[in-house]
Scaffold this active site. Sequence first.
Site, PDB file in Angstrom:
ATOM      1  CG  ASP A  68       4.815  -2.493 -11.643  1.00 18.39           C
ATOM      2  OD1 ASP A  68       3.758  -2.644 -12.025  1.00 18.39           O
ATOM      3  OD2 ASP A  68       5.253  -1.330 -11.170  1.00 18.39           O
TER       4      ASP A  68
ATOM      5  CG  HIS B  83       1.730  -2.493  -7.553  1.00 17.47           C
ATOM      6  ND1 HIS B  83       1.087  -3.687  -8.110  1.00 17.47           N
ATOM      7  CD2 HIS B  83       2.362  -1.726  -8.652  1.00 17.47           C
ATOM      8  CE1 HIS B  83       1.076  -3.293  -9.486  1.00 17.47           C
ATOM      9  NE2 HIS B  83       1.731  -2.450  -9.716  1.00 17.47           N
TER      10      HIS B  83
ATOM     11  CG  HIS C  77      -0.060  -3.368 -14.828  1.00 14.81           C
ATOM     12  ND1 HIS C  77      -0.494  -4.588 -13.683  1.00 14.81           N
ATOM     13  CD2 HIS C  77       0.591  -2.621 -14.239  1.00 14.81           C
ATOM     14  CE1 HIS C  77       0.104  -3.969 -12.531  1.00 14.81           C
ATOM     15  NE2 HIS C  77       0.784  -2.951 -13.087  1.00 14.81           N
TER      16      HIS C  77
ATOM     17  CG  ASP D 148      -0.146   0.041 -11.443  1.00 15.17           C
ATOM     18  OD1 ASP D 148      -0.598   1.299 -11.404  1.00 15.17           O
ATOM     19  OD2 ASP D 148       1.056  -0.476 -11.916  1.00 15.17           O
TER      20      ASP D 148
ATOM     21  CG  ASP E  91       4.652   1.119  -7.772  1.00 20.89           C
ATOM     22  OD1 ASP E  91       3.498   1.115  -7.432  1.00 20.89           O
ATOM     23  OD2 ASP E  91       4.841   2.020  -8.586  1.00 20.89           O
TER      24      ASP E  91
END
Length: 1158
Positions: free
Chosen positions: A176, A174, A570, A288, A425
């Site tokens: 971001d 994941h 997000h 998430d 992450d």
Amino acid sequence: MKLSRQFTVFGSAIFCVVIFSLYLMLDRGHLDYPKNPRREGSFPQGQLSMLQEKIDHLERLLAENNEIISNIRDSVINLSESVEDGPKSSQGNFSQGAGAHLLSQLSLSVDPADCQFASQSGSPNSDVQMLDVYSLLSFDNPDGGVWKQGFDIEYETKEWDTEPLQVFVVPHSHNDPGWLKTFNDYFRDKTQYIFNNMVVKLAEDSRRKFIWSEISYLSKWWDIIDNQKKDAVKSLIENGQFEIVTGGWVMPDEATSHYFALIDQLIEGHQWLENNLGVKPRSGWAIDPFGYSPTMAYLLKLSGFSHMLIQRVHYAIKKHFSLQKSLEFYWRQNWDLGSVTDILCHMMPFYSYDIPHTCGPDPKICCQFDFKRLPGGRVGCPWGVPPETIHAGNIHSRASLLLDQYRKKSKLFRSKVLLAPLGDDFRYCEYTEWDLQFKNYQRLFDYMNSQSKFNVKIQFGTLSDYFDALDKADANQREKRQSMFPVVSGDFFTYADRDDHYWSGYFTSRPFYKRMDRIIESHLRIRAAEILYYFALRQAEKYKINTFLSSPYYKTLTEARRNLGLFQHHDAITGTAKDWVVVDYGTRLFHSLMALEEIIGHSAFLLILKDKQSYEVYDSYSSDTLDMDFKQKSQDSLPQKNIIQLSTKPRYLVVFNPLEQDRVSVVSVYVSSPTVQVLSASGQPMQVQVSAVWDAANVISKTAYEVSFLARVPPLGMKVFRILKSATSNSHLADYVFYNGKIEDTVSKNKVEDTGIFKIKNKQNAEEAITLENSFIALWFAPSGLLEKMMAKEDGKLHEVKVQFSWYGTTSKIDKSGAYLFLPDGEAKPYVYNELPLVIVTRGRIYSEVTCSFEHVIHRVRLYHVQGIEGQSVEISNIVDIRKVYNREIAMRISSDIKSQNRFYTDLNGYQIQPRVTMRKLPLQANVYPMTTMAYIQDAEHRLTLLSAQSLGVSSLSSGEIEVIMDRRLMQDDNRGLGQGCHDNKITANLFRILLERRSAVNMEEEKRPVSFPSLLSHITSSFMNHPVFPMTKKFSPTLKLLGEFSPLLSSLPCDIHLVNLRTLQSKVGGGYSNEAALILHRKGFDCRFSSKDTGLLCPTTQGKMLVQKLFNKFTIESLTLSSLSLMHSSPDAQNISEINLSPMEISTFRVRLSFWL
């Protein structure tokens, strides 16, 4: 006498319209194409050429008729304004007055069939309704053992004797696109290495799999790698080792993002994939986002997806769904009368998406199978038991331990197919982790698969591998009986991950940027740029204007799309990133604002230019096109209006209407002189209001004045006016009354009774109630300048509608409010002021307003004296500044006598309405929900709607109340990983409208339905606020000739149909534009049990039907074919559509190719 003239002119207008309509009816057989309308057909060139002469003639007649009607309507508006005596200044005599604009008194023509949808929706059509689940649960939080928020899970080993457990372990990372680091820094430090290692490590063993979601990162990496790596990636995709899931530009927030932006970032990702990889994602992956909206599920369904996955759901909901074995379900829209919106959704059952919480219920055991945490590494297991490298001596015990977790997890589902994600992450950025995870797991897999007594088939898989196996299991089940999966409707807000820790704070956090986001996407910029650019491109192609065709505008537009898409992440629009990351997002948005201004200016200038070839001359001076009305100086400052320097030589004022309906709206610009005249394109003087511009709360500017006038602008079109300094100006000067203070001169700081320009009165206090009124509404204010009462003249009933401000503090417990969490110290405390604030009452011909200045809020309530949409609601503007407070959140509360009990309604993403119930069994913060564009309360007789131009958190904690949290300043971290508080506050503008409507024919039993719809008036009011007309200016020169107007549509679209976007598509060859665009249309669902009088709109509803050849004016539709939402899928034998037919709530995308033919 003047009224008699008015009726005469109006009668003449009606006569012209009737005569022209009869002419069209007589010629209809020649005009309508095809004679038997149907959805699909073609446009034979022979027939079109036969009709060309007739169409040319009729187009000329239509243009002449439009100009006649336009002039008549302008005349009627100006005549009626001259009759009006202006708004009353006393408390009594709130009469309609004689100045009604007759054309605006027309009611919307609504087809009765269009009313059936709202009345039928909401019938029990789901197995599980989330409102019912909330009513059912006690929301206690007992200790569940090793699965703290769950329960003990037991099984019998023989359960898999007849059918083995099939396990898919899905490696993922994941990433971001900005959070603790900026997007670029994350890419430089981590993400690029994940991709580089993936290419090498997946190629070492064909059994290895990997999934990826965020295309923003993939595209950045793609731009810097060589063709060998690109070919390797394509090969991994082709053999099923590498899968793109969802494939949007980001994994977006689903609470605060508007559906325009959700669609736009989805298209950007999918179009990039199609153009670079030829890939069409099939499965959604959203691990998430902090709660989930059915809007996103619907958008995925429209994009061709059949499956999706979610994770961050309230722990009590997860437990309930686990007990019912309902973690996999068909997610159906509340408004769906059938099952066309169903999409199979998998809800992950445990606390997190990390490895300790994905193999089974016991994180202490699962952590032992995260081989990055082996002893000697930088990360260990917080439960104290580390992983072990798998070898022959321990493989049986380790495999048995892991299988036990898989079996327990499988007991929460209805099939014997199990998903076990393997990631976290920014995982797999180190070369060694690929070896540690894949090699140790492969040893476990080989051993498990070799042991027949284990009754398991286990392998690495992609998300679609899992869903394909699940579909197969469901198909076998369907042969015996119905599907094994229940149908669920509703949403998954508000999220709590533990205890009373509700993630309702981020609905408001960093509201400055939430507002900036809305301004960019719809209010002023990107949608307008998209529409104007495509029309201009078509004209530039026709006239061979090479400077426009070769301009970098398409590349600039693409960058703006991507910056807006990145902000839907997000941790971006949510306001939950580090301070410097927020600055990075803001800087990207700010640069996009500047770039979009240039695209809009050049595109609009080309379209409104009479001699298109002269564009080449003017374009050589970049500053010689149309200038935007607003300028923003930096990424963290409020937009400011430009001051137009007037002279006796007129300047062009071009007004653009970004809506798909013809509209009459108020246009306001700042000018350098109070003696101003505004002329229509035909030279007719417009009635104007000149108002003061405020340099401070009590300081009138001596260099700027605001001029406001009414403009009728065609749909998606432009109207040209001229503005100049004139001693013969027929402008109306606004009057001012000051209460509780005194006006100050900029030099002497002394009390000024009269500036010599405006009529000004000073009053020490309001001895009688302050009032405002127009033809629709009367308002009463307290001495503080805050609204107290409201009367809708439609029924003459006086309502308490009280506006107040209040503060929330944060709890004294260890865990406190932060960027994510809202943990208040109890109910809100009233906003206290020691002395009455300065109150300024403005009264004018176009609008009147009351402004009150508190220490932390400048609050303005405005009424427009307009017969139509803008006159039927109350505009509220707040300038909020809490930069000096400590651990406080400021709210605006609207208290009314509406008997709403504990029910209220909020929108989801500006797309649909979700009923809410305020529950006393839940803490205060649990009853706060996201509001993107509106919230309302209602009883049997009335509905009170708060319309919003930005996303914020909203609640209704008592009957008759709507409370919106406008800003929050919190000094500490809330322990969700951010590592800081939320204290980089800016001076923030919030914009709202209050709409009070009378309901009719209401069955109160229907109030309990899980679906609700706004009125058509509410929809259109929201559209007017979020898509305002905006002016652009141009210096006048004798050689410059502009058209009187640009009108790209033949007529307004039906009032319930919204043109979401007209988005130029990328060329298949190279990175430039193509001649195709994505035409995205949305038919809104609306409740008919409200008045539709006096809207001033001529756009009847048509059951969602529109003839294609009746859409555009002077643009020929060369092709128009139906596509999936994000353009990934279209029928291989897709034919041109001759009639568009939209169902209520439907969003449809069409590939359209236009050419300009005049």
